[in-house]
Design a protein around this motif. Structure first.
Motif, short mmCIF file in Angstrom:
data_model
loop_
_atom_site.label_atom_id
_atom_site.label_comp_id
_atom_site.label_asym_id
_atom_site.label_seq_id
_atom_site.Cartn_x
_atom_site.Cartn_y
_atom_site.Cartn_z
N THR A 276 32.01 36.20 50.17
CA THR A 276 31.05 36.76 50.06
C THR A 276 32.06 36.62 48.41
O THR A 276 30.71 37.44 47.76
N TYR A 277 31.59 35.83 47.42
CA TYR A 277 31.37 36.11 45.99
C TYR A 277 30.18 35.88 45.50
O TYR A 277 29.68 34.60 45.90
N ARG A 278 30.29 35.96 44.23
CA ARG A 278 28.95 35.84 43.64
C ARG A 278 29.16 35.22 42.04
O ARG A 278 29.81 36.18 41.46
N ALA B 185 44.74 33.37 42.73
CA ALA B 185 44.18 32.69 41.68
C ALA B 185 42.96 32.88 41.44
O ALA B 185 42.03 33.05 42.29
N ALA B 186 42.09 32.28 40.86
CA ALA B 186 40.25 32.50 40.61
C ALA B 186 39.30 31.42 41.44
O ALA B 186 40.29 30.37 41.64
N LEU B 187 38.43 31.88 41.24
CA LEU B 187 37.66 30.21 41.83
C LEU B 187 37.64 29.67 41.31
O LEU B 187 36.82 29.57 39.46
N SER C 262 32.37 37.97 41.24
CA SER C 262 32.32 39.16 41.94
C SER C 262 32.17 39.11 43.68
O SER C 262 31.31 38.11 43.96
N ARG C 263 33.24 40.25 44.54
CA ARG C 263 32.98 40.00 45.28
C ARG C 263 31.21 41.25 45.96
O ARG C 263 31.01 41.88 45.47
N GLU C 264 30.85 40.81 46.47
CA GLU C 264 29.45 40.43 47.74
C GLU C 264 30.12 42.43 48.63
O GLU C 264 30.60 41.92 49.22
#
Length: 922
Positions: free
Chosen positions: A721-723, A685-687, A702-704
Motif C-alpha cells: 500500500t502506497y500513499r 518505474a514511478a507510480l 511513499s510506502r505505508e
C-alpha cells in the motif's frame, strides 16, 4: 415408717465394708488389734438438721456395743458388728458422740465430732438519723444474730455498691455464733439520698458446703447543710395603707436547697412567697399589702428550716396613711379676661404649698387669684403636700391645667407664608392656627380651584404649586392669611428636549443642546464618553465626533442623566485594506470577495465584469455583516477585471478590481488509479499518479508502514500500500494506492503418493503446486494408454484407482498464465509378475509402441483441442486421454523434472530419466 435416708445408705455401705474386712481378717491369722469405727468422724450440719451415724467394729463376736450422745435420736438399725442411728434436731454448736463395743473383755471406742452452722438469715442495719449534718460523723452498726460459726463469717458495710468496711471473723472459737460490725463514717454532701446496707457472707466451702449470703434492707441517709448566718431580709421600711411593697428573703449555702422550707409574715398576716432556687441559694419574694387595721409599727419575719433546724430574721415596718392633696379651679374653662381662683387643700397633719406659697399651718388650704389671658391657656398649677412619718418626710402633689378661650391667630411659625416642598415623597401639609377652642383651618385657591388637604399624609405633586388663601375659624372669631406653595422636583430629560439619537452630516456646523425640565431650573452639561471636556457652542462636524455623549442635568432636588448617540454620516469611500484591487479566488474555499466600503449610511456595493470572459458577470460579494445571509458560493468564477460601484444617499464612488482564479490539488481514479500492477523483473518505474490544481501541484508517494528501497527491477517485495500526497499553495490531497506485482508461473512442487511406486491394482496420487500471479492454469500430460485418470476441481491433483501397467511412465504438469508457461515431469513405476513380462514381452512391446504412437497423435489432434476427458475401459484401446485444466496443488518428488516456456510457444517434450517397468507376481 419412711425409707432409710441417703445418709443411712452411706452408713450401711460403710458397715458392710467393715464386715467384709472383718471376714477377711478372720480368714487370715493376723496379730492386728481389734478396733471400733464411727462414720462420719467429723460432720457439719445445719442447725436443726439431722444426721445418720454408723458405728462398727472388726471384732468377730462383740459382746455388746452402742452410741453415746446427748442429741435426739429418731431411729436405730443393728447388725452383729455394726450400729446405725439417726440424730435429729441437732442444735448444739458442738457435740462429740462416742461409738463403743465390748470385745474380749476390752472396750473399743471411736469418738466423733458434730458441729452445727446457721445461715445469716437475719442481717440488721441499725436505723440512721433522720437528718445528718454534712461534715459530722455518724455510726453504722450491723448485727447478724445466731449466724455461725463466727469464724466463717465476713461482714461488709456498703454505700450503694461501694464497700466501706469489710471484716472477716476468722480465728473465732468454733462454738461462737453471731457477729456485730460497727463503723464511724463522715457525712458528705454526696451521701445525701445514698443507701447504706450490710452484707453477711458465711463461707462453708472449705467444709464441702457452699457460700451463704444475705444483705440487710437498705437505709437511706439524708445529709444537709444549714449555714449559721440568718437569712437576708429586704423590705420597705415604710408602707402606705393600700399600697404594695416588695419583700425578699435570701439565704445561701443550703443543701439540699430543695428540702428547705420558708415562712414569711407581716405581723399576723402570713405571706405567700414565690421561691426561686439557684445553686445552693434560696430566694423567696412576694409583695406585702398594708391595710388600715395594720397602721403603725409591725414586724416582718422570715424563717428558713432544713434538717430539723431553722434560721430566722426580723425587720420593723411602719404602716402609714397619706391621701393625695386636693387642687381645684373656680373656672376650668375661662374666657379671656375672666377672674379665676385656684385652691390647694389637704387632710390634717399635712402641709400644702401652691405655686411655691406654703399654707399658714398643717391642715390649712392655700388660694391664688388671677385675670385669665391668652398666655394663661394651658397653664399648669401644682399643689405639694408633705407629711413626716417615722423620721422621714414624704411628699405628694397634684396638678391642674387652666383653659382660656380666645379667637384664632395664624402665626408665621405655625402657618408660613411661603411653602417649598419636594415632589414625590408623601408629606403632611400643615397650616396650624392658635385659638381655644382649636380653630378649623381651610386653604383653597382664590379662584375657587384646588383645596389643600391639611393634616393628611399624601403625595406632593407639581400640580399643587400655586397661591392659597387659608382661613382659621372657631366660636371666638376667625383669621385669614395668603400662602404660596412651591413644588420642587428633580430634573427630567425627555426625548423632546434631549433626543436619544442625533444624526449630523460631515462638514456641517452644529451644536449639541439638551433641554431639561425641573424646579429649580436645572443646569445641563454633556461630555463625550472617555473624555472630560464639556461640549459647548458651534462646531464643524467630523467623523470623530460620532459616538455616545453623557448629558447630565442637575438642580437642588437631584440630577438626571441620559446618553445621547451621535451619528455622523458621510459619502462612500474605498480603502485598499477592506476592498483590495487584486483578489485571487480559490476554487472550493467557500470564500467570497470582501469589499467593505466606508460610509454612513452603509453604502450598497455592486461589482460587474468589464471585458473578456467576465463581461457583464456579477461578482458575488461577502456580506458586510456576519449575521446577514450570504449569496450562493459559485463553483466557477470567471477571472478578469470588475468595476465596483459604492452608493449611499450622500454620493457614490467607483473602483477597478482584478480577479484571478486558482484551485487546490485534486486526485481521482482517472489521475491516480487506486489499484496498479507491476511485472516482476521489469524496469522499475514511478507510480502513475498526477493531480489537477492551480498552481500545478507537486505529487510525492511513499510506502505505508515500511521503507521503499529504490531498485532497478521490480521485485515481489514492492507489492503493498502506497500513499500519494499532492500539494500546492491552497492545500493538499492524499490518495491510497494498492500495488500488485505479477510474475510468471513456476511449478514449485510435483510429488507422488505413495512415493516409492505402486503395485498393480493399487492407488496413487500426483500433486502439482504452482506459484504465479495472476494464478496459473494447471494441465497434465499422461503416458500413452493410461486410462481411468481422475482430476481435482482445480486440476492440481491427478489420481488413479486400480493402477495397471499402462499407468506407468512419465507424467507432466504444466502451469500457465498471461506471463508464460512452466512444466515439470515425474515418472511413475507400476511393478507386476515377471512371468507375464516373459511370455508376452515381444508382442506386448510391439503393441505398446503402436498404442503409444496412436495415443500421442490422438492427444494432440483431438482431445487437446477440445479440452475434454475420454476415459476408456479397455487397456488395449487406441483411444487416449488429454488432461487439461487450471489450478494449483502441492507435492514434491525426487524424480520430477521441469522446464519453462514463454507464453505463446508450442509445447516441446522435455527429456527425462527413463524408468523400466517390471512386472512381478503378486
Amino acid at each position: 415408717m419412711p425409707g432409710p435416708s441417703p445418709g443411712l445408705h452411706r452408713a450401711l455401705l460403710g458397715l458392710w465394708a467393715a464386715l467384709g474386712l472383718g471376714l477377711l481378717g478372720l480368714s487370715a491369722v493376723t496379730q492386728e488389734p481389734f478396733w471400733a469405727d464411727l462414720q462420719p468422724r467429723v460432720a457439719l450440719v445445719e442447725r436443726g438438721g439431722s444426721l445418720w451415724l454408723n458405728c462398727s467394729t472388726n471384732c468377730p463376736r462383740p459382746e455388746r456395743g452402742g452410741l453415746e450422745t446427748s442429741l435426739r435420736r429418731n431411729g436405730t438399725q443393728r447388725g452383729l458388728r455394726w450400729l446405725a442411728r439417726q440424730l435429729v434436731d441437732i442444735r448444739e454448736p458442738e457435740t462429740q458422740p462416742v461409738c463403743f463395743f465390748r470385745c474380749a473383755r476390752r472396750t473399743l471406742q471411736a469418738r466423733g465430732l458434730i458441729r452445727t452452722f446457721q445461715r445469716p438469715d437475719r442481717v440488721e442495719l441499725v436505723p440512721l438519723p433522720a437528718w445528718q449534718p454534712v461534715g459530722e460523723n455518724f455510726t453504722l452498726s450491723c448485727r447478724v444474730p445466731g449466724a455461725g460459726p463466727r469464724g466463717s463469717l465476713t461482714l461488709t458495710l456498703l454505700r450503694g455498691t461501694q464497700e466501706l468496711i469489710r471484716r472477716s471473723f476468722a480465728g473465732e472459737p468454733p462454738r461462737a455464733r453471731g457477729a456485730v460490725l460497727t463503723a464511724t463514717v463522715l457525712a458528705r454532701r454526696e451521701d445525701h439520698g445514698a443507701n447504706f446496707s450490710c452484707r453477711a457472707e458465711l463461707d462453708l466451702r472449705p467444709h464441702g458446703l457452699g457460700l451463704f449470703e444475705n444483705t440487710s434492707d437498705p437505709r437511706e441517709l439524708r445529709t444537709f447543710t444549714l449555714p449559721p448566718e440568718p437569712p437576708r431580709l429586704t423590705a420597705p421600711r415604710l408602707l402606705e395603707v393600700g399600697s404594695e411593697g416588695p419583700v425578699s428573703c435570701v439565704i445561701d449555702g443550703l443543701f439540699p436547697v430543695s428540702e428547705a422550707g420558708v415562712y414569711l409574715a407581716l405581723g399576723d398576716q402570713r405571706l405567700s412567697p414565690e421561691v426561686i432556687l439557684e445553686g445552693d441559694a434560696l430566694m423567696a419574694t412576694t409583695t406585702a399589702t398594708a391595710s388600715a387595721e395594720q397602721e403603725g409599727a409591725r414586724q416582718l419575719v422570715c424563717n428558713v428550716t432544713l434538717g430539723g433546724e431553722s434560721r430566722e430574721t426580723r425587720e420593723n415596718v411602719t404602716v402609714y396613711s397619706f391621701p393625695e392633696p386636693l387642687l381645684t379651679l373656680s373656672e376650668p374653662n375661662a374666657p379671656e379676661g375672666t377672674m379665676v381662683t385656684v385652691t390647694c387643700a389637704a387632710e390634717t397633719q399635712a402641709l400644702v404649698t401652691l405655686e411655691g406659697i406654703p399654707a399658714a399651718a398643717p391642715g390649712q388650704p392655700v388660694q391664688l387669684h388671677l385675670n385669665a389671658t391668652e398666655k394663661d391657656d394651658r397653664r399648669g398649677f401644682f399643689c405639694d403636700a408633705t407629711l413626716d412619718v417615722d423620721g422621714e418626710t414624704l411628699s405628694k402633689n397634684e396638678s391642674v391645667e387652666l383653659r382660656v378661650l380666645y379667637a384664632p391667630r395664624l402665626d408665621d411659625s405655625d402657618c408660613p407664608r411661603s411653602w417649598t416642598w419636594p415632589e414625590g415623597p408623601e408629606q403632611t401639609l400643615r397650616c396650624d392656627a392658635r385659638g381655644n377652642p382649636q380653630p378649623s383651618v381651610h386653604c383653597a385657591r382664590p379662584d375657587g380651584g384646588a383645596v389643600l388637604a391639611l393634616g393628611l399624609l399624601g403625595p406632593v405633586t407639581r400640580e399643587l404649586a400655586g397661591t392659597y388663601r387659608c382661613t382659621a375659624t372657631n366660636d371666638q372669631g376667625q383669621a385669614v392669611k395668603d400662602v404660596t406653595l412651591t413644588v420642587e422636583y428633580a430634573p427630567a430629560l425627555d426625548s423632546l428636549g434631549c433626543p436619544e439619537r442625533i444624526t449630523w452630516l460631515e462638514g456641517t456646523e452644529v451644536s449639541l443642546s439638551c433641554v431639561a425640565h425641573g424646579v429649580p431650573l436645572p443646569n445641563v452639561s454633556c461630555v463625550r464618553f472617555g473624555g472630560a471636556e464639556v461640549i459647548e457652542g458651534l462646531m464643524r462636524v467630523a467623523r470623530e465626533h460620532a459616538g455616545t455623549y453623557h448629558c447630565e442635568a442637575t438642580n437642588a432636588r437631584g440630577s438626571a442623566a441620559k446618553n445621547v448617540a451621535v451619528t455622523v454620516e458621510y459619502g462612500p469611500r474605498f480603502e485598499e485594506v477592506s476592498c483590495p484591487s487584486n483578489w485571487t479566488w480559490v476554487e472550493g474555499s467557500g470564500r467570497l470577495f470582501s469589499c467593505e466600503v466606508a460610509g454612513k449610511p452603509q453604502p450598497s456595493v455592486e461589482c460587474v465584469g468589464s471585458g473578456g470572459t467576465s463581461e457583464g458577470v456579477l461578482l458575488p460579494l461577502a456580506p458586510p455583516d456576519p449575521g446577514s445571509r450570504a449569496p450562493r458560493i459559485p463553483s466557477e468564477l470567471s477571472p478578469g477585471t470588475y468595476i465596483c460601484n459604492a452608493t449611499n444617499r450622500h454620493g457614490s464612488m467607483v473602483k477597478m478590481v482584478t480577479v484571478s482564479a486558482e484551485s487546490p490539488p485534486q486526485m481521482d481514479e482517472s489521475t491516480c488509479p487506486s489499484h496498479q500492477s507491476w511485472l516482476e523483473g521489469a524496469e522499475a518505474a514511478a507510480l502513475a499518479c498526477s493531480a489537477r490544481g492551480r498552481p500545478s501541484p507537486q505529487v510525492s508517494c511513499s510506502r505505508e508502514g515500511a521503507p521503499w528501497p529504490r531498485r532497478l527491477r521490480v521485485s515481489r517485495e514492492d507489492a503493498g500500500t502506497y500513499r500519494c500526497l499532492a500539494t500546492n499553495a491552497h492545500g493538499t490531497d492524499a490518495r491510497i494506492i494498492t500495488v500488485g506485482v505479477e510474475y510468471r508461473p513456476v511449478v514449485a512442487e510435483l510429488a507422488a503418493s505413495p512415493p516409492g511406486g505402486v503395485r498393480p491394482g493399487g492407488n496413487f496420487t500426483l500433486t502439482c503446486r504452482a506459484e504465479a500471479w495472476p494464478p496459473a492454469q494447471i494441465s497434465w500430460r499422461a503416458p500413452p494408454g493410461a486410462l481411468n485418470i481422475g482430476l481435482s476441481s482445480n486440476n492440481s491433483t491427478l489420481s488413479v484407482a486400480g493402477a495397471m501397467g499402462s499407468h506407468g511412465g512419465e507424467y507432466e504438469c504444466a502451469a500457465t498464465n498471461a506471463h508464460g508457461r512452466h512444466t515439470r515431469r515425474i515418472t511413475v513405476r507400476v511393478a507386476g509378475p515377471w512371468l507375464w513380462v516373459a511370455v508376452g514381452g515381444a508382442a506386448g512391446g510391439a503393441a505398446l509402441l503402436a498404442a503409444g504412437a496412436g495415443l500421442a497423435f490422438y492427444v494432440q489432434s483431438t482431445a487437446c483441442k477440445k479440452g475434454e476427458y475420454n476415459v476408456q475401459e479397455a487397456e488395449s484401446s487406441g483411444e487416449a486421454v488429454c488432461l487439461n485444466g487450471a489450478g494449483a496443488g502441492a507435492g514434491r518428488d525426487a524424480g520430477a523434472e521441469g522446464g519453462t516456456e514463454a507464453a505463446g510457444t508450442s509445447e516441446v517434450p522435455a527429456g527425462g530419466e527413463v524408468f523400466a517397468i517390471q512386472l512381478t507376481s503378486a
